[in-house]
Design an enzyme around this catalytic site. Structure first.
Site, PDB file in Angstrom:
ATOM      1  N   GLN A  74       0.570  -1.177  -0.192  1.00 30.17           N
ATOM      2  CA  GLN A  74      -0.003  -0.008  -0.031  1.00 30.17           C
ATOM      3  C   GLN A  74       0.796   1.247   0.032  1.00 30.17           C
ATOM      4  OE1 GLN A  74      -2.732   0.098   3.187  1.00 30.17           O
ATOM      5  NE2 GLN A  74      -3.407   2.031   2.885  1.00 30.17           N
ATOM      6  N   SER A  94       4.852  -5.741   3.019  1.00 26.16           N
ATOM      7  CA  SER A  94       3.376  -5.772   3.673  1.00 26.16           C
ATOM      8  C   SER A  94       2.483  -6.348   3.003  1.00 26.16           C
ATOM      9  CB  SER A  94       3.277  -4.358   4.131  1.00 26.16           C
ATOM     10  OG  SER A  94       1.973  -4.077   5.030  1.00 26.16           O
ATOM     11  N   LEU A  95       1.428  -5.808   2.529  1.00 25.28           N
ATOM     12  CA  LEU A  95       0.450  -6.043   1.712  1.00 25.28           C
ATOM     13  C   LEU A  95       0.950  -6.863   0.378  1.00 25.28           C
ATOM     14  CD1 LEU A  95      -2.493  -5.940   0.441  1.00 25.28           C
ATOM     15  CD2 LEU A  95      -1.967  -4.061  -0.789  1.00 25.28           C
ATOM     16  N   ARG A 112      -8.660  -7.491   4.971  1.00 25.52           N
ATOM     17  CA  ARG A 112      -7.523  -7.071   5.681  1.00 25.52           C
ATOM     18  C   ARG A 112      -7.627  -5.254   5.739  1.00 25.52           C
ATOM     19  NH1 ARG A 112      -2.065  -5.386   4.261  1.00 25.52           N
ATOM     20  NH2 ARG A 112      -0.357  -5.993   5.912  1.00 25.52           N
ATOM     21  N   HIS A 140       0.941  -1.925  11.614  1.00 27.22           N
ATOM     22  CA  HIS A 140       2.063  -2.825  12.158  1.00 27.22           C
ATOM     23  C   HIS A 140       2.347  -2.754  13.849  1.00 27.22           C
ATOM     24  CE1 HIS A 140       2.407  -4.589   8.258  1.00 27.22           C
ATOM     25  NE2 HIS A 140       2.577  -3.386   7.685  1.00 27.22           N
ATOM     26  N   GLN A 154       1.788 -10.439  10.872  1.00 27.64           N
ATOM     27  CA  GLN A 154       2.428  -9.443  10.241  1.00 27.64           C
ATOM     28  C   GLN A 154       1.476  -8.087  10.615  1.00 27.64           C
ATOM     29  OE1 GLN A 154       1.144  -8.020   6.480  1.00 27.64           O
ATOM     30  NE2 GLN A 154       2.813  -8.806   5.334  1.00 27.64           N
TER      31      GLN A 154
END
Length: 321
Positions: free
Chosen positions: A10, A99-100, A124, A217, A266
């Protein structure tokens, strides 16, 4: 060559992404049309036309980025985008995402299907945005400090005598280890503001507040992690056909149960992208292919490889041009 497929997260989204692929490659058009049915709205139009304000919302940007990465991957595998001869037939030695982007990496490795992946990233994004509304958070990028100095900055800020506007305990911690000299902090609003003001005391070149919905996070995303856990248990995963490096520990995934465990973790843990790339470089990786919108990861790998004195070939797959 030892080839790595990389997938952005993202923040790299931009209106217009994927449009040329949709208009010229029927198989990609089918992928976006299928995505529209899964998410229940015109995701393709949002990717192609925006508006940017809506595309930047976490609940929309995450499925948009996932689908666009999958579209770029399909176009490459069909041979419609081939910046190097034979690239369409390459089986990667490893996949990694930021991440994503880890969801796209798992999809590319064969560990999960397109529909399951899209359902997960939609949930998510929605859950992270909902968690951000429960308690306001922030993120700030610190440039020019190593991990030790960043930890000192966080400790000093949290030891300062101030209260958050919401009355909760201040929170501040490093959550994105992007490349040498670039670490992102995440936490409560007041703590992030203090970090911006005090970063230069520790030698930082710059401290940049990020335009994000919340403290990603960190434990402030725990409600989202709980919702994601329930969805992960309903999805089917397979053992990856190539190595996939996990964000939470820069270790290689072993199998389906570990995938579920680490994807949930995560959301509330730091993303160790720099350490993941260093692991791959140490194992002989010398060609990195960024697949999806933007060129963020290409820039990060350039800095990481330079710091390790490793020569690499960098390729970007984001559209036909």
């Amino acid at each position: 060559m030892n080839t790595i497929f990389m997938f952005p997260g993202q923040g790299a989204q931009q209106a217009g992404m994927g449009r040329d692929l949709y208009e010229h490659i029927p198989e990609v058009a089918e992928l976006y049309d299928r995505a529209n049915e899964i998410v229940g709205y015109d995701l393709a139009r949002l990717c192609f036309e925006g508006p940017a304000e809506k595309l930047d919302e976490t609940r929309f940007s995450q499925p948009a980025m996932f689908v666009t990465s999958c579209a770029c991957l399909k176009a490459m595998r069909l041979g419609k985008i081939e910046p190097e001869p034979g690239l369409s037939e390459v089986i990667p030695d490893a996949c990694v995402g930021l991440s994503l982007g880890e969801y796209s990496a798992l999809y590319a490795s064969g560990a999960m299907g397109f529909e399951d992946g899209l359902i997960l990233v939609q949930l998510r994004g929605e859950s992270m945005q909902a968690a951000a509304r429960q308690r306001q958070g922030a993120m700030v990028s610190i440039l020019g400090l190593d991990e030790n100095k960043v930890n000192q900055l966080c400790h000093t800020v949290l030891e300062s005598s101030f209260e958050e506007d919401d009355g909760d305990k201040p929170l501040l911690e490093p959550v994105n280890y992007n490349c040498p000299g670039q670490i992102v902090l995440s936490g409560s609003v007041g703590a992030c503001e203090h970090a911006v003001r005090r970063a230069q005391e520790f030698g930082a070149i710059k401290a940049i507040p990020l335009r994000v919905a919340g403290a990603f996070h960190t434990q402030m995303m725990a409600p989202a992690a709980e919702k994601l856990s329930q969805a992960l248990n309903k999805c089917s995963f397979s053992k990856p056909k190539c190595k996939v490096v996990a964000n939470v520990d820069a270790g290689v995934y072993d199998g389906p149960e570990e995938i579920k465990e680490k994807l949930q973790k995560q959301l509330v843990s730091a993303v160790r992208f720099q350490q993941s790339i260093e692991l791959l470089l140490d194992q002989g990786a010398d060609r990195f292919v960024e697949i999806g919108a933007g060129r963020v990861l290409t820039g990060l790998v350039k800095k990481i490889s330079r710091a390790k004195n490793k020569k690499v070939n960098l390729i970007n797959i984001s559209g036909l041009s």
